[in-house]
Write a protein that holds these residues in place. Sequence first.
Motif, PDB file in Angstrom:
ATOM      1  N   GLU A  15       0.825  -1.214   0.000  1.00  0.00           N
ATOM      2  CA  GLU A  15       0.000   0.000   0.000  1.00  0.00           C
ATOM      3  C   GLU A  15       0.858   1.263   0.000  1.00  0.00           C
ATOM      4  OE1 GLU A  15      -2.706  -0.465   3.294  1.00  0.00           O
ATOM      5  OE2 GLU A  15      -3.743  -2.143   2.300  1.00  0.00           O
ATOM      6  N   ALA A  16       1.917   1.266   0.783  1.00  0.00           N
ATOM      7  CA  ALA A  16       2.809   2.437   0.834  1.00  0.00           C
ATOM      8  C   ALA A  16       3.504   2.644  -0.509  1.00  0.00           C
ATOM      9  CB  ALA A  16       3.837   2.265   1.951  1.00  0.00           C
ATOM     10  N   LEU A  17       3.976   1.559  -1.107  1.00  0.00           N
ATOM     11  CA  LEU A  17       4.651   1.664  -2.403  1.00  0.00           C
ATOM     12  C   LEU A  17       3.687   2.117  -3.494  1.00  0.00           C
ATOM     13  CD1 LEU A  17       6.835  -1.566  -2.274  1.00  0.00           C
ATOM     14  CD2 LEU A  17       7.626   0.799  -2.016  1.00  0.00           C
ATOM     15  N   ASP A  18       2.469   1.615  -3.461  1.00  0.00           N
ATOM     16  CA  ASP A  18       1.483   2.009  -4.466  1.00  0.00           C
ATOM     17  C   ASP A  18       1.099   3.481  -4.305  1.00  0.00           C
ATOM     18  OD1 ASP A  18       0.248   0.938  -6.760  1.00  0.00           O
ATOM     19  OD2 ASP A  18      -1.677   0.879  -5.722  1.00  0.00           O
ATOM     20  N   GLU A  19       1.008   3.946  -3.067  1.00  0.00           N
ATOM     21  CA  GLU A  19       0.735   5.366  -2.826  1.00  0.00           C
ATOM     22  C   GLU A  19       1.863   6.232  -3.377  1.00  0.00           C
ATOM     23  OE1 GLU A  19      -0.498   8.210   0.928  1.00  0.00           O
ATOM     24  OE2 GLU A  19       1.123   6.742   1.248  1.00  0.00           O
ATOM     25  N   LEU A  20       3.088   5.825  -3.132  1.00  0.00           N
ATOM     26  CA  LEU A  20       4.239   6.554  -3.654  1.00  0.00           C
ATOM     27  C   LEU A  20       4.271   6.513  -5.177  1.00  0.00           C
ATOM     28  CD1 LEU A  20       6.929   5.429  -1.072  1.00  0.00           C
ATOM     29  CD2 LEU A  20       6.194   7.793  -1.484  1.00  0.00           C
ATOM     30  N   LEU A  21       3.945   5.365  -5.756  1.00  0.00           N
ATOM     31  CA  LEU A  21       3.922   5.246  -7.211  1.00  0.00           C
ATOM     32  C   LEU A  21       2.908   6.217  -7.818  1.00  0.00           C
ATOM     33  CD1 LEU A  21       4.776   3.938  -9.862  1.00  0.00           C
ATOM     34  CD2 LEU A  21       3.179   2.056  -9.346  1.00  0.00           C
ATOM     35  N   SER A  22       1.742   6.319  -7.220  1.00  0.00           N
ATOM     36  CA  SER A  22       0.726   7.267  -7.712  1.00  0.00           C
ATOM     37  C   SER A  22       1.236   8.696  -7.638  1.00  0.00           C
ATOM     38  CB  SER A  22      -0.563   7.141  -6.895  1.00  0.00           C
ATOM     39  OG  SER A  22      -1.186   5.912  -7.125  1.00  0.00           O
ATOM     40  N   ALA A  23       1.892   9.024  -6.542  1.00  0.00           N
ATOM     41  CA  ALA A  23       2.434  10.377  -6.375  1.00  0.00           C
ATOM     42  C   ALA A  23       3.541  10.648  -7.399  1.00  0.00           C
ATOM     43  CB  ALA A  23       2.972  10.558  -4.955  1.00  0.00           C
ATOM     44  N   GLU A  54      11.266  11.555 -11.484  1.00  0.00           N
ATOM     45  CA  GLU A  54       9.966  10.958 -11.184  1.00  0.00           C
ATOM     46  C   GLU A  54       9.749   9.704 -12.025  1.00  0.00           C
ATOM     47  OE1 GLU A  54       7.551  13.007  -8.718  1.00  0.00           O
ATOM     48  OE2 GLU A  54       9.716  12.958  -8.411  1.00  0.00           O
ATOM     49  N   ALA A  55      10.119   9.755 -13.295  1.00  0.00           N
ATOM     50  CA  ALA A  55       9.961   8.582 -14.168  1.00  0.00           C
ATOM     51  C   ALA A  55      10.836   7.429 -13.671  1.00  0.00           C
ATOM     52  CB  ALA A  55      10.299   8.949 -15.610  1.00  0.00           C
ATOM     53  N   ASP A  56      12.066   7.723 -13.284  1.00  0.00           N
ATOM     54  CA  ASP A  56      12.948   6.694 -12.754  1.00  0.00           C
ATOM     55  C   ASP A  56      12.397   6.140 -11.444  1.00  0.00           C
ATOM     56  OD1 ASP A  56      15.566   5.218 -12.793  1.00  0.00           O
ATOM     57  OD2 ASP A  56      15.808   6.321 -10.899  1.00  0.00           O
ATOM     58  N   SER A  57      11.840   7.018 -10.613  1.00  0.00           N
ATOM     59  CA  SER A  57      11.251   6.574  -9.349  1.00  0.00           C
ATOM     60  C   SER A  57      10.056   5.659  -9.598  1.00  0.00           C
ATOM     61  CB  SER A  57      10.832   7.784  -8.505  1.00  0.00           C
ATOM     62  OG  SER A  57      11.970   8.531  -8.126  1.00  0.00           O
ATOM     63  N   CYS A  58       9.246   5.975 -10.599  1.00  0.00           N
ATOM     64  CA  CYS A  58       8.126   5.099 -10.967  1.00  0.00           C
ATOM     65  C   CYS A  58       8.640   3.705 -11.317  1.00  0.00           C
ATOM     66  CB  CYS A  58       7.347   5.671 -12.152  1.00  0.00           C
ATOM     67  SG  CYS A  58       6.284   7.073 -11.767  1.00  0.00           S
ATOM     68  N   ARG A  59       9.684   3.652 -12.114  1.00  0.00           N
ATOM     69  CA  ARG A  59      10.262   2.372 -12.513  1.00  0.00           C
ATOM     70  C   ARG A  59      10.738   1.587 -11.298  1.00  0.00           C
ATOM     71  NH1 ARG A  59      15.075   0.531 -12.745  1.00  0.00           N
ATOM     72  NH2 ARG A  59      16.093   2.542 -12.491  1.00  0.00           N
ATOM     73  N   ARG A  60      11.416   2.254 -10.402  1.00  0.00           N
ATOM     74  CA  ARG A  60      11.951   1.597  -9.209  1.00  0.00           C
ATOM     75  C   ARG A  60      10.828   1.089  -8.296  1.00  0.00           C
ATOM     76  NH1 ARG A  60      17.355   2.251  -8.496  1.00  0.00           N
ATOM     77  NH2 ARG A  60      18.400   3.769  -9.848  1.00  0.00           N
ATOM     78  N   LEU A  61       9.800   1.899  -8.124  1.00  0.00           N
ATOM     79  CA  LEU A  61       8.689   1.497  -7.257  1.00  0.00           C
ATOM     80  C   LEU A  61       7.906   0.333  -7.879  1.00  0.00           C
ATOM     81  CD1 LEU A  61       7.599   5.042  -6.144  1.00  0.00           C
ATOM     82  CD2 LEU A  61       8.650   3.289  -4.680  1.00  0.00           C
ATOM     83  N   ARG A  62       7.740   0.349  -9.196  1.00  0.00           N
ATOM     84  CA  ARG A  62       7.088  -0.786  -9.868  1.00  0.00           C
ATOM     85  C   ARG A  62       7.898  -2.067  -9.640  1.00  0.00           C
ATOM     86  NH1 ARG A  62       6.241   3.025 -14.054  1.00  0.00           N
ATOM     87  NH2 ARG A  62       7.998   2.147 -15.195  1.00  0.00           N
ATOM     88  N   GLU A  63       9.219  -1.943  -9.716  1.00  0.00           N
ATOM     89  CA  GLU A  63      10.088  -3.103  -9.492  1.00  0.00           C
ATOM     90  C   GLU A  63       9.912  -3.630  -8.067  1.00  0.00           C
ATOM     91  OE1 GLU A  63      12.637  -6.202 -10.000  1.00  0.00           O
ATOM     92  OE2 GLU A  63      11.709  -4.948 -11.532  1.00  0.00           O
ATOM     93  N   CYS A  64       9.831  -2.747  -7.097  1.00  0.00           N
ATOM     94  CA  CYS A  64       9.618  -3.172  -5.701  1.00  0.00           C
ATOM     95  C   CYS A  64       8.291  -3.920  -5.565  1.00  0.00           C
ATOM     96  CB  CYS A  64       9.622  -1.968  -4.763  1.00  0.00           C
ATOM     97  SG  CYS A  64      11.235  -1.206  -4.529  1.00  0.00           S
ATOM     98  N   LEU A  65       7.257  -3.391  -6.179  1.00  0.00           N
ATOM     99  CA  LEU A  65       5.948  -4.041  -6.108  1.00  0.00           C
ATOM    100  C   LEU A  65       6.001  -5.417  -6.764  1.00  0.00           C
ATOM    101  CD1 LEU A  65       3.806  -0.879  -6.738  1.00  0.00           C
ATOM    102  CD2 LEU A  65       3.617  -2.380  -4.723  1.00  0.00           C
TER     103      LEU A  65
END
Length: 145
Positions: A15-23, A54-65
């Motif tokens: 949930e925390a990672l998905d919230e961050l991904l949305s942001a 932000e785009a790189d962060s999206c990629r990283r957060l998707r990988e974590c999920l």
Amino acid sequence: MTAEALGIERQQLVEALDELLSAERAGAQVASVSLDDATSEVQRSVLTQVHRGEADSCRRLRECLRLLGAEPGHDRGAFYEKCMAIADLGERLALVDRGQKWVIRRLEALLEQVTHPQIRDELQAVLRTHVVNSDDYSAQADALR
């Protein structure tokens, strides 16, 4: 993965990672769209840097999920609408920086709990990106208005 392997309950982390991904997705889109409103090279440079981060962060957060076996969400955070409602680009950039600081606080709190090495590495990289972007904004704040 168990809470012992993660340092935090799996669902809470998802949930925390998905919230961050949305942001992050919202931040990337704000930066991309705002480039059309940029009137100076400083604004363009900062917006380009934020968009890349932000785009790189999206990629990283998707990988974590994905490491957690979770399907990354596709939502764009409400931050996008809040930012784009501000016509003045200098004021919008100030709000973007407040968003960067919000992400920094969320990541620091999350990193206090997460023990999984690969997820920690990804979150620390996202944190470094946001610290650099926020520091750069602060150093150039007058020129960005």
